[in-house]
Design a protein around this motif. Sequence first.
Motif, PDB file in Angstrom:
ATOM      1  N   PHE A 165      28.352   3.133  -4.242  1.00 10.74           N
ATOM      2  CA  PHE A 165      27.558   4.383  -3.554  1.00 10.74           C
ATOM      3  C   PHE A 165      26.248   4.873  -4.529  1.00 10.74           C
ATOM      4  O   PHE A 165      26.601   4.760  -5.629  1.00 10.74           O
ATOM      5  N   PRO A 166      25.150   4.967  -4.143  1.00 11.00           N
ATOM      6  CA  PRO A 166      24.375   5.409  -6.004  1.00 11.00           C
ATOM      7  C   PRO A 166      24.484   6.225  -6.221  1.00 11.00           C
ATOM      8  O   PRO A 166      24.349   6.440  -7.385  1.00 11.00           O
ATOM      9  N   GLY A 167      25.028   6.971  -5.740  1.00  8.09           N
ATOM     10  CA  GLY A 167      25.046   8.736  -6.676  1.00  8.09           C
ATOM     11  C   GLY A 167      25.979   9.113  -7.754  1.00  8.09           C
ATOM     12  O   GLY A 167      26.838   7.362  -8.345  1.00  8.09           O
ATOM     13  N   LYS A 168      26.344   9.450  -8.538  1.00  6.58           N
ATOM     14  CA  LYS A 168      27.247   9.524 -10.125  1.00  6.58           C
ATOM     15  C   LYS A 168      28.998   9.769  -8.919  1.00  6.58           C
ATOM     16  O   LYS A 168      29.001   9.249 -10.452  1.00  6.58           O
ATOM     17  N   THR A 169      28.642  10.580  -7.987  1.00  8.98           N
ATOM     18  CA  THR A 169      30.101  10.933  -8.100  1.00  8.98           C
ATOM     19  C   THR A 169      30.443  10.351  -6.287  1.00  8.98           C
ATOM     20  O   THR A 169      29.499  10.894  -5.681  1.00  8.98           O
ATOM     21  N   ILE A 170      31.301  11.393  -5.225  1.00 11.38           N
ATOM     22  CA  ILE A 170      31.097  11.492  -4.257  1.00 11.38           C
ATOM     23  C   ILE A 170      30.807  12.614  -3.692  1.00 11.38           C
ATOM     24  O   ILE A 170      31.191  13.896  -4.428  1.00 11.38           O
ATOM     25  N   GLY A 171      29.836  12.281  -2.770  1.00 13.84           N
ATOM     26  CA  GLY A 171      29.451  13.186  -2.595  1.00 13.84           C
ATOM     27  C   GLY A 171      28.195  14.564  -3.492  1.00 13.84           C
ATOM     28  O   GLY A 171      28.334  15.303  -3.099  1.00 13.84           O
TER      29      GLY A 171
END
Length: 395
Positions: A165-171
């Motif tokens: 996923f592109p974010g730093k963290t989940i959610g």
Amino acid sequence: MTSYDYLIVGGGMTAAAAADGIREVDGSGSIGMFSMEADTPYNRPPLTKALWKGKSMDTIWRKTKNVDLHLESEITKLVPSEKRVSDSGGNGYTYGKLVLATGGKVRRLPFDDEHIIYFRTVADYRRLRVLTETGKRFAVIGGSFIGSEIAAALAMNGKQVVMIFPGKTIGAHIFPEALAQFISQYYEQKGVTLLAGEKVIASEMRDHQHCLKTAGGQEVLVDGVVAGIGIEPNVALAESAGIATDNGIVVDPFLRTPFPDIYAAGDVASFYNPALGKHLRVEHEDNANSMGRLAGRNMAGKNERYDHLPSFYSDLFDLGYEAVGELNSQLETFADWVRPNEEGVIYYLDQGRVRGVLLWNVWDQVPAARDLIAQPGPFTASTLKGRLRAKPKES
């Protein structure tokens, strides 16, 4: 040409709830329901939750009363001036009242790969279940609601899981940074490999396995790929009929479009919520059921306002939460922990007003959270501390 008193375009939870709402008011009017799926209406949340924990498929099906159900049938044309629709087979139908419960269409990756499962339907669930009978390693693309749930489900069923996923963290766009970091670490402790800050840019089959290539130059070999990267409201039919859209089909407080005999509800509908003072489009079970039901009741002659602020919930391994309102990690947050990351309430605030509430392993407080969001405030950390508390959910 067949004529229905009530015509429901869609066959999901919202459509089933609309049929129920109609029957609460009108026990005999004819109802036609048109679903693009091959399956009768069912509850969607178990596809990423209960069915992976041993629940039977028999528990997911919705029961509708006296409904003429057209499966694998797409309504392709709507003519409001003639109160007429046509399906993909060229068949025509007329109606007295109609509700658009067309839901959403999955967002897709910018390349073609027929082997990727864009997880949304019970057919997708069946397809993934078959793969898990022999496959050992799976990739889940997406780190938000569906991605986090299906990754947990696969891992709990003994599969090796890689989340990309592109974010730093989940959610990351929902949870405050500290909680999002905790969740990501929790997933890693459960054996899930996280490729955060990455995007999948290509996929190919290599020796009967999927080879996913990321923007960062990594290659991931897996036996199956699931993508949960969100949906877009399915507004094409509405737009072709001249119905106004703006991040969904715009409805009034009674769920009507500008055409008084045409309603919209569920994932596809953009409605005004008085507690938040803005238009919302909500893609969760509570909204599908409550909005669909009210649309059905109003189609059958009631005149009830939809002022409901929908809630949602999730199960992530042994973690669980309920939430209501705007969960946006960019807002100011106050975390009122009983035990850090285990039990507590997180408030999302904007200029002293509560915009959203996350009940982390705190239960039976959604109505109180709704009441809090409806209040003008101003609120501070000191006035919110200890305000919403309940016993943790029993395991």
